[in-house]
Every structure is written in C-alpha cells, then in structure tokens.
Design a protein around this motif. Sequence first.
Motif, PDB file in Angstrom:
ATOM      1  N   THR A 169      54.780  47.100 110.811  1.00 25.39           N
ATOM      2  CA  THR A 169      53.787  48.511 110.882  1.00 25.39           C
ATOM      3  C   THR A 169      51.987  48.175 111.576  1.00 25.39           C
ATOM      4  OG1 THR A 169      52.808  46.929 109.281  1.00 25.39           O
ATOM      5  CG2 THR A 169      54.842  48.731 109.043  1.00 25.39           C
ATOM      6  N   LYS A 170      52.345  46.878 112.449  1.00 29.18           N
ATOM      7  CA  LYS A 170      50.944  46.411 112.748  1.00 29.18           C
ATOM      8  C   LYS A 170      49.403  46.776 112.335  1.00 29.18           C
ATOM      9  CE  LYS A 170      53.729  46.093 116.529  1.00 29.18           C
ATOM     10  NZ  LYS A 170      54.101  44.285 116.470  1.00 29.18           N
ATOM     11  N   GLU A 171      50.094  46.888 110.590  1.00 25.47           N
ATOM     12  CA  GLU A 171      48.578  46.986 108.999  1.00 25.47           C
ATOM     13  C   GLU A 171      48.324  46.097 109.189  1.00 25.47           C
ATOM     14  OE1 GLU A 171      49.997  49.241 106.875  1.00 25.47           O
ATOM     15  OE2 GLU A 171      49.880  51.807 107.493  1.00 25.47           O
ATOM     16  N   PRO A 172      47.095  45.370 108.756  1.00 27.57           N
ATOM     17  CA  PRO A 172      46.957  44.475 108.223  1.00 27.57           C
ATOM     18  C   PRO A 172      46.869  43.785 107.107  1.00 27.57           C
ATOM     19  CG  PRO A 172      44.782  45.864 108.137  1.00 27.57           C
ATOM     20  CD  PRO A 172      46.167  46.433 108.978  1.00 27.57           C
ATOM     21  N   LEU A 173      47.613  42.679 106.517  1.00 30.92           N
ATOM     22  CA  LEU A 173      47.997  42.061 105.301  1.00 30.92           C
ATOM     23  C   LEU A 173      46.820  41.374 104.538  1.00 30.92           C
ATOM     24  CD1 LEU A 173      51.459  40.498 106.733  1.00 30.92           C
ATOM     25  CD2 LEU A 173      50.699  42.829 105.250  1.00 30.92           C
ATOM     26  N   PRO A 174      46.157  41.740 103.017  1.00 34.62           N
ATOM     27  CA  PRO A 174      45.283  40.742 103.025  1.00 34.62           C
ATOM     28  C   PRO A 174      45.517  40.248 101.325  1.00 34.62           C
ATOM     29  CG  PRO A 174      45.658  43.668 101.620  1.00 34.62           C
ATOM     30  CD  PRO A 174      46.472  43.254 103.886  1.00 34.62           C
ATOM     31  N   TYR A 175      44.661  39.522 100.758  1.00 31.96           N
ATOM     32  CA  TYR A 175      45.497  38.485 100.637  1.00 31.96           C
ATOM     33  C   TYR A 175      46.607  37.163 100.966  1.00 31.96           C
ATOM     34  CZ  TYR A 175      42.973  41.540  97.565  1.00 31.96           C
ATOM     35  OH  TYR A 175      42.411  43.121  97.780  1.00 31.96           O
ATOM     36  N   VAL A 176      46.596  36.759 102.284  1.00 36.46           N
ATOM     37  CA  VAL A 176      47.849  35.880 102.293  1.00 36.46           C
ATOM     38  C   VAL A 176      47.107  34.563 102.091  1.00 36.46           C
ATOM     39  CG1 VAL A 176      49.108  35.408 104.226  1.00 36.46           C
ATOM     40  CG2 VAL A 176      48.964  37.658 104.020  1.00 36.46           C
ATOM     41  N   THR A 177      47.931  33.411 101.560  1.00 37.50           N
ATOM     42  CA  THR A 177      47.521  32.450 102.045  1.00 37.50           C
ATOM     43  C   THR A 177      47.328  31.776 103.301  1.00 37.50           C
ATOM     44  OG1 THR A 177      47.897  32.538  99.543  1.00 37.50           O
ATOM     45  CG2 THR A 177      47.676  30.440 100.576  1.00 37.50           C
ATOM     46  N   VAL A 178      45.987  31.280 104.012  1.00 36.21           N
ATOM     47  CA  VAL A 178      46.024  30.472 105.257  1.00 36.21           C
ATOM     48  C   VAL A 178      45.671  28.753 104.553  1.00 36.21           C
ATOM     49  CG1 VAL A 178      45.315  30.160 107.086  1.00 36.21           C
ATOM     50  CG2 VAL A 178      45.545  32.778 105.568  1.00 36.21           C
ATOM     51  N   VAL A 179      47.287  27.864 104.713  1.00 34.75           N
ATOM     52  CA  VAL A 179      46.498  25.733 104.700  1.00 34.75           C
ATOM     53  C   VAL A 179      46.373  25.751 105.536  1.00 34.75           C
ATOM     54  CG1 VAL A 179      47.539  24.579 103.355  1.00 34.75           C
ATOM     55  CG2 VAL A 179      47.979  26.953 101.805  1.00 34.75           C
ATOM     56  N   ILE A 180      45.024  24.792 105.438  1.00 29.98           N
ATOM     57  CA  ILE A 180      45.151  23.498 106.973  1.00 29.98           C
ATOM     58  C   ILE A 180      46.080  22.298 105.922  1.00 29.98           C
ATOM     59  CG2 ILE A 180      44.100  22.078 108.117  1.00 29.98           C
ATOM     60  CD1 ILE A 180      42.134  24.345 108.328  1.00 29.98           C
ATOM     61  N   ASP A 181      45.899  22.393 104.970  1.00 28.88           N
ATOM     62  CA  ASP A 181      46.003  20.908 104.465  1.00 28.88           C
ATOM     63  C   ASP A 181      46.119  21.359 102.868  1.00 28.88           C
ATOM     64  OD1 ASP A 181      43.064  19.730 103.349  1.00 28.88           O
ATOM     65  OD2 ASP A 181      43.698  18.811 105.840  1.00 28.88           O
ATOM     66  N   GLU A 182      45.269  20.666 101.942  1.00 31.94           N
ATOM     67  CA  GLU A 182      45.619  20.365 100.648  1.00 31.94           C
ATOM     68  C   GLU A 182      44.065  20.434  99.908  1.00 31.94           C
ATOM     69  OE1 GLU A 182      45.487  16.030  99.125  1.00 31.94           O
ATOM     70  OE2 GLU A 182      46.989  17.317  98.565  1.00 31.94           O
ATOM     71  N   ASN A 183      42.756  20.350 101.056  1.00 30.76           N
ATOM     72  CA  ASN A 183      42.096  20.324 100.873  1.00 30.76           C
ATOM     73  C   ASN A 183      41.056  21.496 101.288  1.00 30.76           C
ATOM     74  OD1 ASN A 183      42.385  18.498  99.106  1.00 30.76           O
ATOM     75  ND2 ASN A 183      41.352  16.526 100.411  1.00 30.76           N
ATOM     76  N   ARG A 184      42.232  22.183 102.179  1.00 26.37           N
ATOM     77  CA  ARG A 184      41.640  23.243 102.743  1.00 26.37           C
ATOM     78  C   ARG A 184      42.511  24.509 103.131  1.00 26.37           C
ATOM     79  NH1 ARG A 184      39.950  20.516 108.529  1.00 26.37           N
ATOM     80  NH2 ARG A 184      41.872  19.647 108.345  1.00 26.37           N
ATOM     81  N   THR A 185      42.337  25.045 102.162  1.00 26.07           N
ATOM     82  CA  THR A 185      43.177  26.556 101.881  1.00 26.07           C
ATOM     83  C   THR A 185      41.734  27.948 101.645  1.00 26.07           C
ATOM     84  OG1 THR A 185      44.593  25.412 100.755  1.00 26.07           O
ATOM     85  CG2 THR A 185      44.257  28.122 100.168  1.00 26.07           C
TER      86      THR A 185
END
Length: 889
Positions: free
Chosen positions: A109-125
């Motif tokens: 749909t090309k619509e933005p997705l809010p509240y998606v969890t993005v993780v680098i590591d356990e201390n950076r989310t």
Amino acid sequence: MKQFCLVFIVLLWCCLSGYAQEKLTVTYSEQSLKEVIIDIESKTSILFSYAQETIVSKKISLSKQEITLKELLRVMEMQTGLIFEKVSPKQVIIAQKQILCGYIYDDLTKEPLPYVTVVIDENRTTVTDTLGYFNFNKIRTKKEGVHINFMGYEEKKVAIAIGEPCAQIGLMPNSSALEEVLVLGYVTTGIDRNKDGAITLDSDRLGILPGLVSPDIAQSIQLIPGISTLDESATGIQIRGGSPDQNLILYDDIKLYNTGYFYGMFSLFNPFATQKAIVYRSGTSATYGDRISGIIDVSSGDVIPERTKGGFEIDGLSVNGFVKTPLSEKIALYAFARRSYADVMRTPSYQSYEDKIFTNFGIARDSNGNILELEIDDDFSPDTSNNDFYFTDISSKVILKPNKKNHLAISGLYTRNRLDFDFKGGDEIVIDSLITQNKGVSANWRHITSEKQEEKVTTYFSEYDSFYQNNEIKDETDDGILDLAEINIRKNRITDIGAKFTSTSRIKETQKITLGYEFSYTELEVIISSENPIDEEIERSIQEDNNLQNALFGEYTFNLRNNGFVNTGLRLVHYTSLDKFLVEPRINLEFPLHDRIRLKTAIERRNQPISQLVEFNHTELRLENELWRLSDDQEFPLLRSNQISGGILYNNKNLNVDIDAYYKELKGLTTFTSGFSNPLENLEEGESTIKGVDFLLKHSWNNYKIWLGYTYNDITFQFPNIEDTSSKFPGNNDITHQLRISNTLQLEKWQFSLGWQFRTGKPITPVNSYEIKIDADGENAGVVNFGAVNSDQLPDFHRLDASILYDFDIKSGSKKLKGQFGVSFLNIYNRVKPLNLIYKAERKPLDDGGIAIEGTDGSTPEELELILEQVIQRFSLGITPNAVFRLFF
C-alpha cells in the motif's frame, strides 16, 4: 461544555483548512540542492540557513503537483540525508545528520507503518512514529544493521549507513495473510477485505475512529455497511437484518453467549486482547455452524515476541493493562486484565451512560398526539434511583512453537458484570440485582504435515451464567409498614464443550479441499420463579435441556488464474434436541471483469438450535429480559435461514467502491424472540423476509481518508396467528435507511477523526385510543386499544462524533516509553431521542363491562379489558465525553 465542543470543531476545521494550504507544484530532475532552495524561496516566504559545504554535491529529483511544504522538506531529507528543521514560520535550518534513520512502510500500500519495533541490539531499541520514521542518535560506527519485526509482516534485517539519506524500508505482509487479502484498507487502515468476502480487522494497524479513544473491535465493525445496532450499544450487533443472538461470536475459539457489560453498552472485548477479528456478513465458510446471521471470530494473536512488551491505559470507564513476554524462543505468555471503577468514582462518561440506562420514561402519546396519563408509579431515572455497577475481565494465553511444523495455543477467559439497582415509587421500593459471567478455556493445535497438507484440532469449554433478582417491598396491609411483597428470580446457565478437527489439502497450486468433523454438547438451565411471601404463593418454572451436535463439513476452493475463485461447501449436522439431520449447502464465488472490477455472489442455507427469548410476562423485569433456550421444534422452533447476496467491487489504489445486495428468508421466529413493542400474550411462530443493499465509498489522499457507508433494508414479519396480522408487516428491526460518513486526518503526532451517522426510526405499534375506567377493585384503569402492529415509527436518529489522539515519548533512563493521550465526544450536539418503546399491559376485569373471554377451566366468562400499566422508553445517549491516557513499553 457547548463552548468547549464549539472550540473543538473550530480547531478541527482549522487543522483541515491549514492542511490544504501552502501547496506547491515542483519539477526537479537531478537538480542541485542549491538550485532547489532558490526555487522554493522564490515561491514561498521561507528562507533557508546552511553552510555551503553541507549542501555540496546534494541533488534532488522530484515531480509533484499540490505538495505541501512539510511533505517537500521530508522528501528532501530522504534524498539528501540532511536535516531540514523549521525553526520558525519563515526559517528552515539545514544541518548534517549525526544519526542513523529510516522510514518503514507497507510494501504493497506504500502507507507508513507506525509503532514498528526497530532493534540494533538489546540496549538500543526504538519504535517508529506515526509517519513510520525512526532514528538512533550517537552512532559511532559507519554502518549498523537493524532488525525489524512487526506483527503481520515478514521479518527484515537492513544495514544502514550514517550520513546517508534515511533508508526507505518496505515490509511485505506475511504470505499466509497476503494470500487471503484482496483489498488492504477496505474501509480504513487496519480494516481489510479478504478474497472470500470476509472483513479482517487488525487492531495493531487500526487508526483513529470517530467517537472512540480505543480500537474497540465491537464498535469498529459497525463502520462496515450492513452492521449496526438499534440501541447504540457495543454488543447489540445486527448483521444484515439478523438479531444479535443470531451471530456466532468466538474469542480464541471460545463460544460466547454474552459479549457486553452494562446492558451491552460496553464491549466485553479488551482492546489490548483483541489483535485480530474476522467478520462474515455472508458467504460463510462451512467450518462455521449453529448461527444464521453473521460470524465474528476474534483472536488475541499468535506471535512470540522477541522481548517483553506491555501497556497500561485509563479512560473514563476502566483501567486496563497487558503483558506479552517470551519465556523462551519457543514459548510466550500473554496476560490481559481490565476493571471498571464506576463503583469508586463516577466520571462524566459513566454519568452519560447512566442517564441512558436508568431513565425508562418520557412523554407517551396516542396516535392522535394526546398524552397518555398512566395510573402507575414505576417510572425511574438517575435522580430517583441508586445503582452500583462494575465489570472485570481477565484473559491469558500460552503460545508454544516447538518447531516450524507445530503450533499450540491455550487460552483462558473470565468476565464478570454486576449491577445493583433500587428506586422508590409511591408506596413501594423496588430492588434489582443482576450478575452475568463468562468463563472459557480453549486449546488449538495446528500441524503442518507438508507444503500441501495441514491439520488443525480445536477444543473448547464455555460457561455462561446470568442471575437476576427483583424484590418489591410495599405496604400491603395499610399499616404503614413495608413488607417484602414479591420476589422474582430469573436464572440462565449454559455449559458448552466442543471439539473440531479440520484437514486442509492442496490438490494443485490453484485447488484446495477442506474436510472436518465438529462435535459439541450444550447443557442449558432456565429457572423462572415468582414468590409472594405475604400470601405464601410460589410459582416456579425449571427447565433443563441439552443438545448434542455432530457435524461433518467440507469445502472445495478453486482459485482462478485471473485472481477469481469458486468455493463450494456442505455441512451435514445432527441435533439430538430435534432428532433431525440437516443439510446446509453453501456457494461463494467472485469473478474479475477487469483488474479493478469484480463480480461476486454467495448462496447459503443455515440453521440455529439455540436462541434468546424476550420474557416480559413472568417477572417484573426492569432492565434485562433475554433468556437463552434450546430448540425443541415444538414450543421453541429451530431457526432456519436461506440467503443469497451479490454485487460488484471496484478497487483502484486509493478508491474503493463496493455495492452488495442481499435477500434472506428466516423461519422459526416467535413472538417472544422478536420482542414486540406491544404485549403479545401467546407464543406464536412466524417468519421474516429481509431485502437490503450495502454501499461503501472510500477514498484517501496521503494522510487524509474519508468513507461513506449506506444500508437500505426492507424487513417484514408474518405471524399468521396474531390478530389482524395475517399479512406482512414491518419487522421490529426494520431500519430502512442507515448512513455513516467518517473521515480521519493524520498530522505528525496528531490524529483527528470526525463522523456523522443517520438512520430512520424503529417501527412501533401505535395506541389508537386510551380511556380511564374503574376496575373490579374500584381503582382507575387505563383501557387501551392498539393499532396495527408496527404501523408507526420513532423519530429519525442522528449524531455527530469526534476524536483526537496525540502520540508522545517519555524517556526513562536509556529507555523510551511510547505514550498516547486522546479525547472523544459522542453526540456533540446533544440530540436525545427515543430509540425504543415498550408497552406493559395485562387483561383485567372492569365494573362497567368489557370483552367476554371464556376461562381456560370452563368457568363463567369474565369481563376483561386490556389495561395499559406502563410505557417504557429507552433514549439515545446525550453528549458523552471520554478521555484516555496510555503507555507502552
């Protein structure tokens, strides 16, 4: 309050107006950023501030008409990797990014997705905002890999470099869900249409809706044309002319017999605990049985989260919280709990519902407009009565995925609703007490044998309890001492256990066969008693029934290469309470005429062995009067339905148009299941014919969406044994016209929604004449003569609703909490009208003669007249504010 509402509307209008201002038309093809800046400054009053070395070698490519400055700056950020910060209405500062950032959107749909969890590591989310944007500060390495996991979408890992433009990351919906979905955003974001015509609601993606501050499933599905309520409740849901008890409602495969609190005004479904719902208006799968109207299949989710997630919210009615935690990589635990607090503190939200529920009278008139002067004292309101109310619900789920081929889920549910009510009228005190409970447990095991074979086993236990007691305390002896004069009790208990086995095989890539067996056993108990302690008279009716169901079902689905499909199903069922074998054939097909246009039709036959009766004649029921009964095909007939529907669907990017016509024949209705507004003393059997058309028009522009839903209904009843009704007459739920117009707007962290709904009035039976006479005891009695059944109707109903939500972040040490605050208003212009009207009357002897009716025991005929004792009126909600505060971690 009126001034506040006016300011609210003006602000919303200003936001909408402001959104439409400052639009530009631009065309850039690999132009330097310097040239683009000069062009924008010449077209607007904006001035840019920057260092020359910052913009060197940066280029822009864009061709767009009617683009806002905000959107243009966002595109320039994405293409250059720079920060464009608007520090004042006329100045934008350009700076080098020191962050890692990206935008996440739905790849289809090309619509933005809010509240998606993005993780680098356990201390950076972090979590994306409402525009799908995320960022990490103080990144020391030149490139980092981020891991993205969002329910309903495939997982993704992406490497992002610092100093480069924000990454554009598209997530693809899971193939299992995508296979069935035909139109994403069918009504609004989070409400999709499947290939088989079913509607799927995803609460994680569900946006703001008019008058709501929480993504309530029961309220949200009423935005779909053909689905509505007669009384503004969350649970009195009618699907294409069917009554609420004709809907099959499941929660994690637990069959529910009650889905609301406070007489259905509040939904039993905890917003945190309802991740997904599938709704059928027609074209029902053969795997579902036992109901003749709609299907609402609710799930709390089935994903094992990577980390512990939770949330808390408080609104104007209740406190709510949840936790979802992984116990290991293969096991997860969900827990949800909610409780109302009206028994501790009463908010304006509760007081509005209180006014609606605990007001049972208004000005009653006959067909000539004359006011009915009733000789009763049973009218009550919040000012003349007391009430103590609360509800609570607890649910949990354990998910086990030992390997890729097996999935096990065990769910539990407990709900409780209690209300104590009393009022004093004349020389009597009336005390009512009502308790309703739902308990349930289910287990679901899914096994993937191969790429083409899958089995599923589901078992459940469900228990429903309803206990109502009405005490009347009055002076029966003229000594001034109040005595307990009458005790009325009504109890309804249902115990339901069942199991279902389903096997699905793919013959070829385009063909699928589903076979299954379903077993269920239902025990039902009804107790109705009336006791007069003074005269030592007791009347008691106890009925215990049970029903064993055995059903075989099968479906064949053929998917055409042009994305059309044909589904044929058959359900063979035997009910022991009827000692009958029944056959339920079903056909559902859709055929594309064009990439954007589809024709559709569905034909089905269905049966229902259990239904609710409206019992007015056994107790002094003030508020609740529905009892579940099993069919015996004699006194309580089997409900039967034949229905056909067909229409056309147009879908083109941001535009959806759906037109669906339907015709239904219902048999096995009774005068008690239908709840007529005038008293009918005998249980009579009848039938109904329903004709209707549902229409949906939806369009979206960027962050703005508008949709219109309209339903036309022509519902008729026919009860041959009712006096003067040998021909058809309007059904009790014949709402001819229903219209909803809703729109939503998203501006950064703000969400706005405004909606208006209209419908014609409910049919009622008029009073042709009303005359005061003297009864056998020398008291005044109002003799009534009713007109033709349902030949009149109540005033039209309409109201305006609005909502605002604001998203914010709260930093707690190294962690960031997501927060949300919202306010809503139902019925902004406070128009209150009657939604239902019920007459309570009985036949009594008069001194001056009347109708001669022979006694059932062969005694001398008595002179009886129909005496009108009470006119109960139920009104719409007045202006109803609500507010919510929630936090997620």
